[in-house]
Structures are given as structure tokens and as C-alpha cells.
Design a protein around this motif. Structure first.
Motif, PDB file in Angstrom:
ATOM      1  N   GLU A  29       0.788  -1.321  -0.043  1.00 34.32           N
ATOM      2  CA  GLU A  29      -0.109  -0.016  -0.164  1.00 34.32           C
ATOM      3  C   GLU A  29       0.961   1.243   0.129  1.00 34.32           C
ATOM      4  OE1 GLU A  29      -2.406  -0.429   3.225  1.00 34.32           O
ATOM      5  OE2 GLU A  29      -4.036  -1.686   2.275  1.00 34.32           O
ATOM      6  N   GLU A  30       1.996   1.223   0.844  1.00 28.03           N
ATOM      7  CA  GLU A  30       2.967   2.454   0.800  1.00 28.03           C
ATOM      8  C   GLU A  30       3.489   2.543  -0.668  1.00 28.03           C
ATOM      9  OE1 GLU A  30       5.630   2.404   3.942  1.00 28.03           O
ATOM     10  OE2 GLU A  30       4.240   1.596   5.382  1.00 28.03           O
ATOM     11  N   GLN A  35       3.978   5.387  -5.682  1.00 29.37           N
ATOM     12  CA  GLN A  35       3.858   5.299  -7.116  1.00 29.37           C
ATOM     13  C   GLN A  35       2.823   6.429  -7.735  1.00 29.37           C
ATOM     14  OE1 GLN A  35       3.231   1.290  -8.000  1.00 29.37           O
ATOM     15  NE2 GLN A  35       5.615   0.730  -8.117  1.00 29.37           N
ATOM     16  N   ALA A  36       1.689   6.515  -7.092  1.00 29.30           N
ATOM     17  CA  ALA A  36       0.665   7.395  -7.497  1.00 29.30           C
ATOM     18  C   ALA A  36       1.283   8.779  -7.301  1.00 29.30           C
ATOM     19  CB  ALA A  36      -0.444   7.134  -6.588  1.00 29.30           C
ATOM     20  N   HIS A  37       1.960   8.933  -6.121  1.00 30.63           N
ATOM     21  CA  HIS A  37       2.346  10.478  -6.117  1.00 30.63           C
ATOM     22  C   HIS A  37       3.282  10.782  -7.197  1.00 30.63           C
ATOM     23  CE1 HIS A  37       3.932  13.829  -3.991  1.00 30.63           C
ATOM     24  NE2 HIS A  37       5.264  13.564  -4.331  1.00 30.63           N
ATOM     25  N   TRP A  38       4.357   9.809  -7.637  1.00 34.29           N
ATOM     26  CA  TRP A  38       5.359  10.444  -8.646  1.00 34.29           C
ATOM     27  C   TRP A  38       4.579  10.376 -10.005  1.00 34.29           C
ATOM     28  CZ3 TRP A  38       9.410  12.792  -7.072  1.00 34.29           C
ATOM     29  CH2 TRP A  38       9.623  12.515  -5.880  1.00 34.29           C
ATOM     30  N   ALA A  39       3.648   9.537 -10.117  1.00 36.98           N
ATOM     31  CA  ALA A  39       2.924   9.593 -11.501  1.00 36.98           C
ATOM     32  C   ALA A  39       2.099  10.876 -11.380  1.00 36.98           C
ATOM     33  CB  ALA A  39       1.883   8.346 -11.552  1.00 36.98           C
ATOM     34  N   LYS A  40       1.677  11.419 -10.268  1.00 39.25           N
ATOM     35  CA  LYS A  40       0.882  12.639 -10.661  1.00 39.25           C
ATOM     36  C   LYS A  40       1.767  13.648 -10.676  1.00 39.25           C
ATOM     37  CE  LYS A  40      -2.651  15.093  -7.992  1.00 39.25           C
ATOM     38  NZ  LYS A  40      -3.415  15.391  -6.914  1.00 39.25           N
TER      39      LYS A  40
END
Length: 69
Positions: A29-30, A35-40
Motif C-alpha cells: 500500500e505504501e 507510485q501514485a504520487h510520482w505519477a501525478k
């Protein structure tokens, strides 16, 4: 060893035992959140704004010698 020989160290705080599956699930989950943060938001090295060495040198030359244009 008698009860008088024992030394009091401090109060222990018992922690809940977790299974390996629960541990790996929380770690995944972390990782997915990162990954979602860096993708955004991307990284500092954006390929869109990257210039070639030649472009950088030409830009520096124009700044240093503006009368050549």
C-alpha cells in the motif's frame, strides 16, 4: 536467581503481532501510494524541458554575446 536479583528496566508496551501477509500488504500500500504520487507530480527531471548540450551552449553564447544576432 531470586526475585531480588531481577532489575526493573521499565514498562513494556505490548504490540500486536502481525502476520507476514498483513506486513506485505501494508508495505505494498505504501509503495502504491508513492507510485501514485510520482505519477501525478513527476520528478525534477522532466523530459519535456530537457535541452540538449548544444541547445544549452547556444543559449549561453547568446546571453554572453548578444551582438552576434
Amino acid at each position: 536467581m531470586s526475585a531480588n536479583d531481577l532489575e526493573y528496566v521499565g514498562k513494556m508496551n505490548p504490540q500486536k503481532q502481525t502476520s507476514l501477509a498483513e506486513d506485505s500488504k501494508s508495505e505494498l500500500e505504501e509503495i502504491h501510494a508513492d507510485q501514485a504520487h510520482w505519477a501525478k507530480y513527476g520528478t525534477n527531471r522532466s523530459t519535456k524541458s530537457a535541452k540538449s548540450k548544444r541547445e544549452i551552449m547556444e543559449e549561453l553564447s547568446r546571453e554572453r554575446f548578444p551582438w552576434e544576432e
